[in-house]
Design a protein around this motif. Sequence first.
Motif, PDB file in Angstrom:
ATOM      1  N   ALA A   9       6.368   1.180   4.390  1.00  0.00           N
ATOM      2  CA  ALA A   9       5.008   1.259   4.926  1.00  0.00           C
ATOM      3  C   ALA A   9       4.129   0.154   4.351  1.00  0.00           C
ATOM      4  O   ALA A   9       3.373  -0.491   5.079  1.00  0.00           O
ATOM      5  N   SER A  10       4.240  -0.067   3.049  1.00  0.00           N
ATOM      6  CA  SER A  10       3.441  -1.106   2.399  1.00  0.00           C
ATOM      7  C   SER A  10       3.789  -2.492   2.932  1.00  0.00           C
ATOM      8  O   SER A  10       2.900  -3.304   3.211  1.00  0.00           O
ATOM      9  N   ASP A  11       5.096  -2.754   3.101  1.00  0.00           N
ATOM     10  CA  ASP A  11       5.541  -4.058   3.608  1.00  0.00           C
ATOM     11  C   ASP A  11       5.083  -4.302   5.038  1.00  0.00           C
ATOM     12  O   ASP A  11       4.814  -5.436   5.422  1.00  0.00           O
ATOM     13  N   ALA A  12       4.990  -3.245   5.842  1.00  0.00           N
ATOM     14  CA  ALA A  12       4.609  -3.384   7.254  1.00  0.00           C
ATOM     15  C   ALA A  12       3.101  -3.417   7.461  1.00  0.00           C
ATOM     16  O   ALA A  12       2.635  -3.859   8.510  1.00  0.00           O
ATOM     17  N   ASP A  13       2.332  -2.943   6.487  1.00  0.00           N
ATOM     18  CA  ASP A  13       0.872  -2.870   6.610  1.00  0.00           C
ATOM     19  C   ASP A  13       0.305  -4.234   6.999  1.00  0.00           C
ATOM     20  O   ASP A  13       0.687  -5.234   6.397  1.00  0.00           O
ATOM     21  N   PRO A  14      -0.498  -4.358   8.015  1.00  0.00           N
ATOM     22  CA  PRO A  14      -1.297  -3.341   8.702  1.00  0.00           C
ATOM     23  C   PRO A  14      -0.617  -2.724   9.925  1.00  0.00           C
ATOM     24  O   PRO A  14      -1.250  -1.977  10.656  1.00  0.00           O
TER      25      PRO A  14
ATOM     26  N   PHE B  19       9.845   9.563   9.889  1.00  0.00           N
ATOM     27  CA  PHE B  19       8.805   9.059   8.995  1.00  0.00           C
ATOM     28  C   PHE B  19       7.917   8.135   9.798  1.00  0.00           C
ATOM     29  O   PHE B  19       8.397   7.325  10.587  1.00  0.00           O
ATOM     30  N   VAL B  20       6.621   8.239   9.585  1.00  0.00           N
ATOM     31  CA  VAL B  20       5.666   7.359  10.256  1.00  0.00           C
ATOM     32  C   VAL B  20       4.543   7.025   9.284  1.00  0.00           C
ATOM     33  O   VAL B  20       4.084   7.877   8.528  1.00  0.00           O
TER      34      VAL B  20
ATOM     35  N   PHE C  13       0.637  11.365   1.322  1.00  0.00           N
ATOM     36  CA  PHE C  13       1.994  11.607   1.823  1.00  0.00           C
ATOM     37  C   PHE C  13       2.159  13.088   2.094  1.00  0.00           C
ATOM     38  O   PHE C  13       1.839  13.918   1.246  1.00  0.00           O
ATOM     39  N   GLY C  14       2.643  13.428   3.293  1.00  0.00           N
ATOM     40  CA  GLY C  14       2.816  14.834   3.628  1.00  0.00           C
ATOM     41  C   GLY C  14       3.896  15.050   4.658  1.00  0.00           C
ATOM     42  O   GLY C  14       4.342  14.123   5.335  1.00  0.00           O
TER      43      GLY C  14
ATOM     44  N   ALA D 149       2.604   8.957   5.990  1.00  0.00           N
ATOM     45  CA  ALA D 149       2.031   8.301   4.810  1.00  0.00           C
ATOM     46  C   ALA D 149       0.836   7.465   5.243  1.00  0.00           C
ATOM     47  O   ALA D 149       0.812   6.926   6.344  1.00  0.00           O
ATOM     48  N   VAL D 150      -0.157   7.393   4.357  1.00  0.00           N
ATOM     49  CA  VAL D 150      -1.347   6.571   4.575  1.00  0.00           C
ATOM     50  C   VAL D 150      -1.632   5.787   3.296  1.00  0.00           C
ATOM     51  O   VAL D 150      -1.168   6.157   2.221  1.00  0.00           O
ATOM     52  N   PRO D 151      -2.409   4.691   3.398  1.00  0.00           N
ATOM     53  CA  PRO D 151      -2.751   3.932   2.191  1.00  0.00           C
ATOM     54  C   PRO D 151      -3.686   4.729   1.277  1.00  0.00           C
ATOM     55  O   PRO D 151      -4.415   5.566   1.784  1.00  0.00           O
TER      56      PRO D 151
END
Length: 140
Positions: free
Chosen positions: A16-21, A80-81, A114-115, A103-105
């Motif tokens: 998720a971090s690597d793909a952000d935004p 996962f999204v 994360f949930g 997951a969100v930042p």
Amino acid sequence: MVYITHALVDVLLDLASDADPDRVTTGVSITPAAELEGADTIPPETPVFTDFFLPDPGNAVNAVFGVDLSTPARQAQGQFVSHPVRELEVTKRDDLAQVIFVAVPPWELSEDTFGAFNRSGERLPLEVIDAQPPEQSLSE
């Protein structure tokens, strides 16, 4: 209760971090607790999310319709999204699965970022465990 390994959470948050935004969507699969090292405190038949499928950024059907055709449904018991715009909930854009991890930042493990949710969008109780799946080789 939904169980997931700490190692899988770390990998998903890194994706998720690597793909952000941009968003990331990928399938996640389970291993019975009996096959894990370090999962002795939960019943042996309990499914634990342990593995993920590499996201396919070139999948046009997924990009347009939100449907992942690259992983057979029987192999991915969950999804996962990531939501870079801070929606810690299941949205209409998310692929449906029995269990959906969101997951969100900031991309870290906490109740606010994360949930686990069911396909109706209700939050599920989540336990992150320090267990390891069995060693596998690519030839298996």
